[in-house]
Design an enzyme around this catalytic site. Structure first.
Site, mmCIF file in Angstrom:
data_model
loop_
_atom_site.group_PDB
_atom_site.id
_atom_site.type_symbol
_atom_site.label_atom_id
_atom_site.label_comp_id
_atom_site.label_asym_id
_atom_site.label_seq_id
_atom_site.Cartn_x
_atom_site.Cartn_y
_atom_site.Cartn_z
ATOM 1 N N LYS A 37 0.814 -1.221 0.000
ATOM 2 C CA LYS A 37 0.000 0.000 0.000
ATOM 3 C C LYS A 37 0.845 1.266 0.000
ATOM 4 O O LYS A 37 0.356 2.344 -0.266
ATOM 5 C CB LYS A 37 -0.942 -0.020 1.200
ATOM 6 C CG LYS A 37 -2.016 -1.084 0.981
ATOM 7 C CD LYS A 37 -3.007 -1.209 2.094
ATOM 8 C CE LYS A 37 -3.958 -2.364 1.751
ATOM 9 N NZ LYS A 37 -4.854 -2.724 2.821
ATOM 10 N N GLN A 84 3.653 -6.197 3.395
ATOM 11 C CA GLN A 84 4.419 -5.126 4.043
ATOM 12 C C GLN A 84 5.712 -5.681 4.632
ATOM 13 O O GLN A 84 5.770 -6.840 5.045
ATOM 14 C CB GLN A 84 3.593 -4.379 5.107
ATOM 15 C CG GLN A 84 3.098 -5.225 6.261
ATOM 16 C CD GLN A 84 2.442 -4.414 7.374
ATOM 17 O OE1 GLN A 84 2.494 -3.191 7.395
ATOM 18 N NE2 GLN A 84 1.830 -5.110 8.319
ATOM 19 N N LEU A 100 7.096 -5.272 7.363
ATOM 20 C CA LEU A 100 6.957 -5.773 8.722
ATOM 21 C C LEU A 100 6.882 -7.303 8.731
ATOM 22 O O LEU A 100 7.601 -7.972 9.469
ATOM 23 C CB LEU A 100 5.697 -5.168 9.364
ATOM 24 C CG LEU A 100 5.258 -5.788 10.686
ATOM 25 C CD1 LEU A 100 6.296 -5.538 11.773
ATOM 26 C CD2 LEU A 100 3.918 -5.210 11.111
ATOM 27 N N TYR A 127 0.153 -2.853 21.145
ATOM 28 C CA TYR A 127 1.373 -2.793 20.347
ATOM 29 C C TYR A 127 2.617 -3.055 21.190
ATOM 30 O O TYR A 127 3.615 -3.548 20.695
ATOM 31 C CB TYR A 127 1.461 -1.462 19.584
ATOM 32 C CG TYR A 127 0.673 -1.547 18.298
ATOM 33 C CD1 TYR A 127 1.235 -2.122 17.163
ATOM 34 C CD2 TYR A 127 -0.644 -1.121 18.225
ATOM 35 C CE1 TYR A 127 0.527 -2.258 15.991
ATOM 36 C CE2 TYR A 127 -1.370 -1.247 17.056
ATOM 37 C CZ TYR A 127 -0.778 -1.816 15.931
ATOM 38 O OH TYR A 127 -1.479 -1.966 14.784
ATOM 39 N N ARG A 182 2.861 -5.336 23.484
ATOM 40 C CA ARG A 182 2.962 -6.785 23.416
ATOM 41 C C ARG A 182 3.597 -7.212 22.090
ATOM 42 O O ARG A 182 4.524 -8.008 22.036
ATOM 43 C CB ARG A 182 1.568 -7.380 23.535
ATOM 44 C CG ARG A 182 1.431 -8.803 23.044
ATOM 45 C CD ARG A 182 0.004 -9.073 22.587
ATOM 46 N NE ARG A 182 -0.395 -8.218 21.481
ATOM 47 C CZ ARG A 182 -0.059 -8.412 20.208
ATOM 48 N NH1 ARG A 182 0.682 -9.422 19.860
ATOM 49 N NH2 ARG A 182 -0.448 -7.561 19.264
ATOM 50 N N HIS A 212 -1.146 5.020 15.912
ATOM 51 C CA HIS A 212 -2.174 4.111 16.407
ATOM 52 C C HIS A 212 -2.905 4.669 17.620
ATOM 53 O O HIS A 212 -3.727 3.979 18.235
ATOM 54 C CB HIS A 212 -1.572 2.749 16.738
ATOM 55 C CG HIS A 212 -1.178 1.971 15.523
ATOM 56 N ND1 HIS A 212 -2.107 1.608 14.570
ATOM 57 C CD2 HIS A 212 0.019 1.509 15.100
ATOM 58 C CE1 HIS A 212 -1.478 0.949 13.602
ATOM 59 N NE2 HIS A 212 -0.201 0.881 13.886
#
Lengths: 713, 713
Positions: free
Chosen positions: B132, B143, B145, B255, B257, B412
């Site tokens: 994206k 992605q 990640l 996040y 975690r 986020h």
């Protein structure tokens, strides 16, 4: 006449003498003969030990507290209501605690409570101030039903401390409390006492148990055979008429469970006092069947199928089934799989029966409870339709289809002919709303049924069954509904094609309906498919709505769902439609497609086909609910208007897994495709579909019972 | 300059030689030194035994199956995405299975998968077709990640089978797969690699672990200090900047975690290869603090507080925390209560650390996890607000108030300044929606965040905090929000008055807000009261809405709720209000009253007072949601318009019990009454109320930190 009188007298005396012979205390769930073993068992067998610890804990709290016998005042859930409820629970608990421990303080507590009631009972109003109908009024509670429940409990407590109370106090308690209660039930509440109905069962049990304990055979006789002793009403007539030959209770599982307790306790008392009656054998062991049927009327989580006016979340852990399971296991030759249920109940009745259950569990005799696919006939003669249950899979991950082709079920019945309920993976997939009621919550209509029980919960659209012209079956007229029942066409509970089919021709004038539901096991799939074919025939044009009340969230569909964005309106004005917000209404090209719902970490894709101009509506519950009485509920509705004959075919696949912890998703796409109608007429329905590329065809012949369904591979 | 160069060279060589000394395999979670003991432990300690059985089961399924390495194609949740995910899981599982069992088939599987990737990797598109944003594009996944996560797993599997692969195959795998991956991450994805962000952490961990295993110190150095090795970015900079001194990760628990896993695994590798770095001690043991803080960011059910973009139902059972708990317990001196968490996790990492955990659990060393009331500071320097947690009661029935006075939390983050979450009885009472996302469900926006995450979930009205003039804090502008944070005024985590108070002056221009939340323990009550005082000051007139997002059903209120019956309209047009159906809007006489909600068998009565012209609105989520992306949610909103200064006071009592099995209800009425405002101005708020007839007064002095709250009895 003289001869007859003599016979009656002889019989009467015979009974009386038998009574005298057996007149020892206690003699119901706990017995003088069994008490030593139960006492020992309370230290030997964990489940009995824990169960007694709970009872003793309750009893200790009771004796440490202050006795409180308020003047009756409140409705269900209110302070005086709850206090009187606690009082009978305390009396029973202290009775048991006295028998097991021998500690006199518990007996004194029971005595003092009962003397307290004896001092007040006759001063209280004959009609409770919150009573809603004078012929159902209680004196301690707002309805006579609760007074009878009170008496059933209290008389057992009294039986257990009988020997510890002085004759003088016994006289006071009996004359000022129990005899007036007997009179109240049999005279003021004569109508209830003589009803063939669960309220009647509590009434006869209250009177019968009290008759045994107080040695008043006349009352026992009335309890068994009605107040005129003719046998037209009373306990035996109830056993004859309230249960089908399969032990189904026409009001449905929720009330069956509730009704069971007085049946079971009174049966146990009859068996103690008058074993010659062979009450457990009565009507081909109907009582044992009723308990088994009650257990088979649960999903594998133990939750009762919530058809008719049911409070949801009620499970076989409830006290009635603890009594039931203990008694059939211990006294009626019940099988070892009942021990599994007893383990899940986590307790036994501190009693001779509970001792045997706890002992056998300790000895490792338990086996997993055997859930079955079966059809349970309805009606006293077993010919008024029935409830079919199809099951597949282990108790840990069971698919279960409930098909309601039973009769109306009296005043608590819903207008839900040919309704289905579907469970999987420990969850409701297609659910039934149950009753509209916040039970025992006083701020919600005194804990009673809400007005929406009638305007919503009972209406046809509240169920997973066909609605014709946006009305309800029988136009929601109880008398009309009560006089007709569906016809079972087919049932098969095993093999790769488990199926049930039934016909209902009277629910909607001029419309003949046949529904066939199948759990279909295919080698490509680990879970069975739910196949459902709903056919309606009519010479006139109608609007047909077939709702699927689902849980969870729609995650996919073959067509675009255009949810209304800036305004919601009710879906109609009556028959329950006034309570539905219309969320979307989309025409589905070609009349077939699918909709996928994610529920409890699994996906359910319903493939459907219903003719060329099908609409799918989505609705949510809550319109015209000014007092916030309704719970959340959502449905998608297959809908067709201006149709004469109509067949809705659906195939619901259970698939995939969402692992919320690992954040992985597998199998989110259904592997079923290509649902094609081959034939849909009055004689039969046939259609084909693909599973992982393999084509299957199902053929239903409604006219050939010997060859009703064929699967062609 | 020459001198400096020499120093650098010496240090470099020193490191290099150390590497060589430690260059044995495996050497991360499983080590050559520890492997014999772990093998034995797999037969001795149940938790390790089960954990290995699971890993072996996965490994066996993998080796029995066909290797499948698809050309990258799909987004999150799609087939190729899930297959590549399974591949890395299989490689890791087979690596472990090989080490424990010694069976060469597992090593062969890993080799074959890696050779398979090596044969293809360089042929694949450099930008995944579903990416994206090109600067975040992966090559295997959509992605980068996910590519990094893949590498973190795969390199561990490789490390474990290293000795079983021929040097020739190793060369192929390293040169055609791992080196290109290293280059892809550090060059093509340089931006991500150098980000101080959880994506950056996965990137540096992937590169660092690979650098150690392949003996490429240059990459290790880049991983630790950024691609320019300056230390401005990289792992150490991330440890410095991403966590507060208390170990709080600014994006929030969900996040945190997620970010933990690469931090923890890489730390373990650093400690193995370069123990002289004392990485566990780094920044005052910030890693250990981060793991502990993560555990303290859960409710007693193990569920993470779902603030910001959180997927709900995520618990400390997730893999990241299994690594975290095992490592702090085994290597950082963690306490015995961590074993309780490990037991609930039901597994350990098959590793040296997991061995110790499983052994100590077997030896009965576990203690209940010690949940604490605490404030967790936010910001690298610990001065950017924080997350306060107040708790009361046992882990089985814990009251827990979460008070979010933290900073925005980057992209986020939600616009939820001074938001509260409230739990009791194992359930959410006042809840946070979390993120609008069906994670990994392809049919829902490819499993990605939904548009409603922005239009709904992030907006202020989606939270239990004050909304001014129907807008959102900072007008939902991230940059603006990111540059301000609340000020903590007061915190006390013990005693009868546990409390937290914070001020936020920037969220709404010209409005200064102070919220004070209290868990108040009174001798008359077994559960604490939640007392909440929300004060806003402004020289201009505003509309103030204070929502309470509740679970369950409204069963009672002091005023008549007139739910709209025949039409629903959205509550507004923007800032999330467009997603709310307005269900009712009632003026409350006198501005005070109560509303009772039944939730999970308990009642919650919120008594409120808010000035003379208060309205209570009820709303439900779902308007302007054409694609059915939103979940069910309901709120009542205390609302006041045309007000300058405004104080909302509420007292929520947890009371009563609904026993669905026994059908009994107790304590349905709140025992709190008579809430009266005594003073509500800029300096302080005081008010009185009664509990079972006893009058209490609470006084809050906002200007006196030493005497902030007083309870007068």
């Amino acid at each position: 006449m003289n001869y007859l009188k003599k016979v009656v007298l002889v019989i009467f005396c015979l009974q009386f003498s038998l009574f005298l012979a057996a007149q020892e205390h206690p003699n119901i769930m706990l017995t003088k003969a069994g008490i030593d073993n139960v006492r020992k068992g309370c230290t030997q067998y964990p489940l009995l030990q824990q169960s007694f610890a709970q009872v003793k804990d309750a009893a200790d709290k009771a004796v440490e507290g202050k006795i409180n016998i308020p003047v009756p005042k409140d409705g269900g859930g209110g302070p005086s209501h709850e206090q009187h409820k606690r009082n009978y629970q305390n009396v029973l608990a202290c009775g048991v605690a006295y028998q097991i421990s021998g500690d006199a303080k518990y007996a004194s507590y029971v005595r003092d409570v009962l003397l307290g009631y004896a001092a007040q009972y006759e001063k209280w109003l004959v009609v409770h101030p919150k009573s809603k109908a004078s012929n159902q009024a209680g004196r301690i509670f707002w309805q006579i039903l609760n007074d009878c429940v009170w008496q059933v409990n209290v008389i057992q407590g009294y039986d257990m401390v009988y020997d510890a109370i002085t004759p003088r106090d016994r006289k006071t308690i009996e004359n000022k409390l129990f005899v007036p209660v007997l009179k109240f039930i049999t005279e003021n509440s004569k109508e209830t006492f003589n009803r063939i109905h669960n309220h009647g069962t509590w009434a006869v049990a209250a009177v019968g148990l009290t008759g045994y304990v107080l040695n008043k055979p006349d009352y026992v006789e009335m309890a068994l055979k009605g107040s005129d002793k003719s046998g037209k009403t009373g306990y035996l007539a109830q056993l004859d008429q309230l249960f089908s030959p399969d032990g189904y209770y026409t009001e449905g599982p929720y009330y069956q469970r509730y009704a069971l307790l007085p049946f079971v306790i009174f049966a146990k008392a009859i068996n103690q006092y008058q074993p010659e009656r062979h009450i457990y054998e009565y009507r081909n062991k109907v009582l044992e069947k009723a308990i088994n049927t009650s257990l088979q009327s649960t999903y594998s989580t133990g939750v009762f199928f919530p058809i008719n006016d049911a409070i949801k979340d009620k499970t076989f852990e409830s006290a009635e089934l603890v009594y039931g399971v203990d008694l059939i296991y211990a006294e009626m030759g019940g099988k070892a799989d009942l021990l599994d249920v007893a383990q899940k109940q986590g307790r036994v009745i501190v009693s001779d029966a509970g001792l045997k259950v706890a002992k056998d569990i300790t000895e490792g005799k338990a086996k997993p409870f055997q859930y079955k696919s079966l059809i349970i006939t309805d009606g006293a003669a077993g010919n008024e339709g029935g409830l079919a249950v199809l099951r597949s899979g282990s108790n840990n991950d069971q698919q279960c289809l409930v098909f309601k082709a039973a009769s109306q079920g009296m005043g608590h019945g819903h207008f839900d002919r040919l309704n289905i309920l579907y469970y999987d993976n420990g969850s409701e997939v297609f659910s039934d709303y149950g009753a509209a009621r916040f039970i025992n919550i006083e701020s919600k209509n005194d804990g009673e049924y809400l007005p929406e029980n009638k305007t919503w919960a009972k209406q046809t659209v509240a169920h997973n069954t066909l609605v014709v012209d946006k009305t309800s079956a029988f136009k929601a007229n109880l008398n009309e509904a009560q006089s007709h029942y569906p016809e079972i066409l087919y049932f098969k509970g095993d093999g790769e094609v488990q199926a049930v089919s039934a016909r209902e021709d009277k629910a909607f004038p001029g419309v003949s309906m046949v529904r066939t539901s199948v759990l279909l096991h295919l080698p490509e799939l680990t879970k069975a498919l739910l196949v459902d074919v709903y056919k309606a025939e009519s010479s006139a044009a109608h609007t047909y709505d077939l709702p699927f009340w689902y849980n969870g969230y729609v995650t996919d569909a073959s067509f675009k769902i255009n949810a209304f964005t800036d305004q919601l309106r009710p879906a109609g004005t009556k028959y329950g439609y006034e309570h539905l917000w219309m969320n979307s209404n989309d025409s589905v090209p070609g009349g077939s497609g699918y909709i996928t719902v994610m529920n409890n970490k699994r996906f359910y894709t319903t493939h459907f086909a219903g003719g060329s101009v099908l609409n799918v509506k989505t609705v949510s519950l809550g319109a015209n609910d000014p007092n916030y009485n309704l719970l959340n509920a959502k449905a998608f509705i297959l809908s067709r208007s201006q149709s004469h004959d109509q067949t809705f075919i659906s195939i619901t696949e259970s698939h995939g897994l969402v692992d919320a912890i690992a954040e992985t998703t597998t199998g989110a796409k259904s592997t079923v495709s290509g649902l094609k109608v081959i034939k849909a007429d009055r004689d039969g329905t046939s259609f084909s579909f693909e599973v992982q590329g393999k084509v299957y065809q199902l053929i239903m012949n409604y006219t050939d019972k010997n060859n009703f369904i064929q699967l062609i591979k």
